[in-house]
Design a protein around this motif. Structure first.
Motif, PDB file in Angstrom:
ATOM      1  N   THR A   1      44.587 -18.543   9.959  1.00  0.00           N
ATOM      2  CA  THR A   1      46.019 -19.265   9.974  1.00  0.00           C
ATOM      3  C   THR A   1      46.493 -19.088  11.713  1.00  0.00           C
ATOM      4  O   THR A   1      47.766 -19.626  11.851  1.00  0.00           O
ATOM      5  CB  THR A   1      46.938 -18.163   9.157  1.00  0.00           C
ATOM      6  OG1 THR A   1      46.876 -16.910   9.483  1.00  0.00           O
ATOM      7  CG2 THR A   1      46.552 -18.528   7.692  1.00  0.00           C
ATOM      8  N   LYS A   2      46.018 -18.372  12.437  1.00  0.00           N
ATOM      9  CA  LYS A   2      46.380 -18.223  13.700  1.00  0.00           C
ATOM     10  C   LYS A   2      45.827 -19.614  14.721  1.00  0.00           C
ATOM     11  O   LYS A   2      46.511 -19.588  15.568  1.00  0.00           O
ATOM     12  CB  LYS A   2      45.603 -17.190  14.505  1.00  0.00           C
ATOM     13  CG  LYS A   2      46.073 -15.708  14.102  1.00  0.00           C
ATOM     14  CD  LYS A   2      45.074 -14.644  14.632  1.00  0.00           C
ATOM     15  CE  LYS A   2      45.618 -13.227  13.756  1.00  0.00           C
ATOM     16  NZ  LYS A   2      44.576 -12.034  14.546  1.00  0.00           N
ATOM     17  N   ILE A   3      45.128 -20.373  14.216  1.00  0.00           N
ATOM     18  CA  ILE A   3      44.650 -21.508  14.703  1.00  0.00           C
ATOM     19  C   ILE A   3      45.609 -22.720  14.306  1.00  0.00           C
ATOM     20  O   ILE A   3      45.854 -22.972  13.200  1.00  0.00           O
ATOM     21  CB  ILE A   3      43.393 -21.921  14.227  1.00  0.00           C
ATOM     22  CG1 ILE A   3      42.031 -21.021  14.468  1.00  0.00           C
ATOM     23  CG2 ILE A   3      42.939 -23.322  14.857  1.00  0.00           C
ATOM     24  CD1 ILE A   3      40.788 -21.336  13.794  1.00  0.00           C
ATOM     25  N   ASP A   4      46.432 -23.348  15.472  1.00  0.00           N
ATOM     26  CA  ASP A   4      47.196 -24.429  15.367  1.00  0.00           C
ATOM     27  C   ASP A   4      46.521 -25.793  15.354  1.00  0.00           C
ATOM     28  O   ASP A   4      46.358 -26.205  16.475  1.00  0.00           O
ATOM     29  CB  ASP A   4      48.364 -24.212  16.214  1.00  0.00           C
ATOM     30  CG  ASP A   4      49.499 -24.976  16.146  1.00  0.00           C
ATOM     31  OD1 ASP A   4      49.580 -25.792  15.010  1.00  0.00           O
ATOM     32  OD2 ASP A   4      50.460 -24.958  16.867  1.00  0.00           O
ATOM     33  N   LEU A   5      46.282 -26.344  14.324  1.00  0.00           N
ATOM     34  CA  LEU A   5      45.588 -27.740  14.269  1.00  0.00           C
ATOM     35  C   LEU A   5      46.573 -28.857  14.156  1.00  0.00           C
ATOM     36  O   LEU A   5      47.496 -28.639  13.221  1.00  0.00           O
ATOM     37  CB  LEU A   5      44.508 -27.899  13.022  1.00  0.00           C
ATOM     38  CG  LEU A   5      43.526 -26.850  13.119  1.00  0.00           C
ATOM     39  CD1 LEU A   5      42.667 -26.900  11.808  1.00  0.00           C
ATOM     40  CD2 LEU A   5      42.332 -27.087  14.266  1.00  0.00           C
TER      41      LEU A   5
ATOM     42  N   ILE B   1      43.862 -38.294  16.359  1.00  0.00           N
ATOM     43  CA  ILE B   1      42.537 -37.152  16.474  1.00  0.00           C
ATOM     44  C   ILE B   1      43.282 -35.905  15.903  1.00  0.00           C
ATOM     45  O   ILE B   1      44.492 -35.937  15.714  1.00  0.00           O
ATOM     46  CB  ILE B   1      41.989 -36.842  17.882  1.00  0.00           C
ATOM     47  CG1 ILE B   1      43.119 -36.584  18.783  1.00  0.00           C
ATOM     48  CG2 ILE B   1      41.204 -38.180  18.103  1.00  0.00           C
ATOM     49  CD1 ILE B   1      43.749 -35.384  18.794  1.00  0.00           C
ATOM     50  N   VAL B   2      42.428 -35.001  15.604  1.00  0.00           N
ATOM     51  CA  VAL B   2      42.951 -33.500  15.160  1.00  0.00           C
ATOM     52  C   VAL B   2      42.542 -32.548  16.260  1.00  0.00           C
ATOM     53  O   VAL B   2      41.257 -32.888  16.910  1.00  0.00           O
ATOM     54  CB  VAL B   2      42.234 -33.308  14.051  1.00  0.00           C
ATOM     55  CG1 VAL B   2      42.550 -31.855  13.583  1.00  0.00           C
ATOM     56  CG2 VAL B   2      42.704 -34.122  12.726  1.00  0.00           C
ATOM     57  N   ALA B   3      43.192 -31.851  16.865  1.00  0.00           N
ATOM     58  CA  ALA B   3      42.905 -30.954  17.895  1.00  0.00           C
ATOM     59  C   ALA B   3      43.631 -29.573  17.669  1.00  0.00           C
ATOM     60  O   ALA B   3      44.568 -29.239  17.082  1.00  0.00           O
ATOM     61  CB  ALA B   3      43.652 -31.452  19.331  1.00  0.00           C
ATOM     62  N   VAL B   4      42.893 -28.668  18.371  1.00  0.00           N
ATOM     63  CA  VAL B   4      43.703 -27.043  18.314  1.00  0.00           C
ATOM     64  C   VAL B   4      44.441 -27.143  19.482  1.00  0.00           C
ATOM     65  O   VAL B   4      44.059 -27.436  20.605  1.00  0.00           O
ATOM     66  CB  VAL B   4      42.410 -26.320  18.442  1.00  0.00           C
ATOM     67  CG1 VAL B   4      43.002 -24.639  18.804  1.00  0.00           C
ATOM     68  CG2 VAL B   4      41.376 -26.115  17.588  1.00  0.00           C
TER      69      VAL B   4
ATOM     70  N   SER C   1      42.371 -28.253  31.188  1.00  0.00           N
ATOM     71  CA  SER C   1      42.429 -28.723  29.499  1.00  0.00           C
ATOM     72  C   SER C   1      43.586 -27.817  28.991  1.00  0.00           C
ATOM     73  O   SER C   1      43.593 -26.630  29.207  1.00  0.00           O
ATOM     74  CB  SER C   1      40.938 -28.533  29.047  1.00  0.00           C
ATOM     75  OG  SER C   1      40.901 -29.062  27.602  1.00  0.00           O
ATOM     76  N   GLU C   2      44.414 -28.805  27.966  1.00  0.00           N
ATOM     77  CA  GLU C   2      45.251 -27.763  27.378  1.00  0.00           C
ATOM     78  C   GLU C   2      45.318 -27.828  25.743  1.00  0.00           C
ATOM     79  O   GLU C   2      46.157 -27.396  25.053  1.00  0.00           O
ATOM     80  CB  GLU C   2      46.753 -28.838  27.782  1.00  0.00           C
ATOM     81  CG  GLU C   2      46.947 -28.553  29.202  1.00  0.00           C
ATOM     82  CD  GLU C   2      48.055 -29.535  29.522  1.00  0.00           C
ATOM     83  OE1 GLU C   2      49.162 -29.172  30.002  1.00  0.00           O
ATOM     84  OE2 GLU C   2      48.041 -30.668  29.256  1.00  0.00           O
ATOM     85  N   CYS C   3      44.200 -28.459  25.370  1.00  0.00           N
ATOM     86  CA  CYS C   3      43.893 -28.575  23.867  1.00  0.00           C
ATOM     87  C   CYS C   3      42.439 -28.736  23.547  1.00  0.00           C
ATOM     88  O   CYS C   3      41.596 -29.056  24.726  1.00  0.00           O
ATOM     89  CB  CYS C   3      44.778 -29.509  23.181  1.00  0.00           C
ATOM     90  SG  CYS C   3      44.476 -31.059  23.492  1.00  0.00           S
ATOM     91  N   LEU C   4      41.959 -28.620  22.224  1.00  0.00           N
ATOM     92  CA  LEU C   4      40.566 -29.013  22.030  1.00  0.00           C
ATOM     93  C   LEU C   4      40.563 -29.995  21.096  1.00  0.00           C
ATOM     94  O   LEU C   4      40.985 -29.694  19.608  1.00  0.00           O
ATOM     95  CB  LEU C   4      40.066 -27.595  21.646  1.00  0.00           C
ATOM     96  CG  LEU C   4      38.500 -27.740  21.135  1.00  0.00           C
ATOM     97  CD1 LEU C   4      37.360 -28.273  22.501  1.00  0.00           C
ATOM     98  CD2 LEU C   4      37.845 -26.560  20.603  1.00  0.00           C
TER      99      LEU C   4
ATOM    100  N   VAL D   1      47.654 -29.540  10.343  1.00  0.00           N
ATOM    101  CA  VAL D   1      46.420 -29.767   9.698  1.00  0.00           C
ATOM    102  C   VAL D   1      46.144 -28.230   9.085  1.00  0.00           C
ATOM    103  O   VAL D   1      46.183 -27.351   9.717  1.00  0.00           O
ATOM    104  CB  VAL D   1      45.234 -30.263  10.497  1.00  0.00           C
ATOM    105  CG1 VAL D   1      44.077 -30.328   9.632  1.00  0.00           C
ATOM    106  CG2 VAL D   1      45.580 -31.515  11.130  1.00  0.00           C
ATOM    107  N   SER D   2      45.842 -28.272   7.663  1.00  0.00           N
ATOM    108  CA  SER D   2      45.862 -26.782   7.162  1.00  0.00           C
ATOM    109  C   SER D   2      44.899 -27.007   6.087  1.00  0.00           C
ATOM    110  O   SER D   2      44.130 -28.335   5.660  1.00  0.00           O
ATOM    111  CB  SER D   2      47.053 -26.469   6.683  1.00  0.00           C
ATOM    112  OG  SER D   2      47.582 -27.136   5.502  1.00  0.00           O
TER     113      SER D   2
END
Length: 111
Positions: A11-15, A66-69, A82-85, A110-111
């Motif tokens: 839950t700490k990952i913000d997708l 796309i989907v990114a962290v 780089s500011e996201c993955l 995204v969850s």
């Protein structure tokens, strides 16, 4: 076996979903890559690099979702911050981007 994490860790990952608005060559990168500018709606615009040159042409990436962290700390890659993955499935040396099946609002969780 992969490392096991707790649901709380996940839950700490913000997708988030974002749309690629700019694509540039990144000749300074150690491995072939593009510099991407991604619009995440209310979260704003973030930049990243992605080693996706083997499967994607620059013009094919423009306006692609796309989907990114988006909550990793910034990371210096060569002369670029780089500011996201951006997420993708790795198949050998190829990376296949993860994306929503249908167009959706930029910044959607995204969850």
């Amino acid at each position: 076996m992969t490392n096991i994490i707790s649901f709380e860790d996940f839950t700490k990952i913000d997708l988030r979903v974002g749309t690629i608005t700019k694509v540039k060559d990144f000749p300074e990168a150690r491995n072939a890559a593009y510099q991407l500018t991604v619009d995440f709606g209310d979260l704003g615009v973030k930049k990243t690099s992605a080693q996706i040159t083997s499967l994607y042409k620059k013009e094919d990436l423009l306006n692609r979702q796309i989907v990114a962290v988006v909550n990793f700390p910034k990371k210096q890659i060569a002369n670029f911050m780089s500011e996201c993955l951006v997420l993708g499935a790795v198949n050998g040396k190829d990376v296949i981007l993860l994306n929503p099946e249908s167009k959706i609002t930029n910044g959607t969780i995204v969850s």
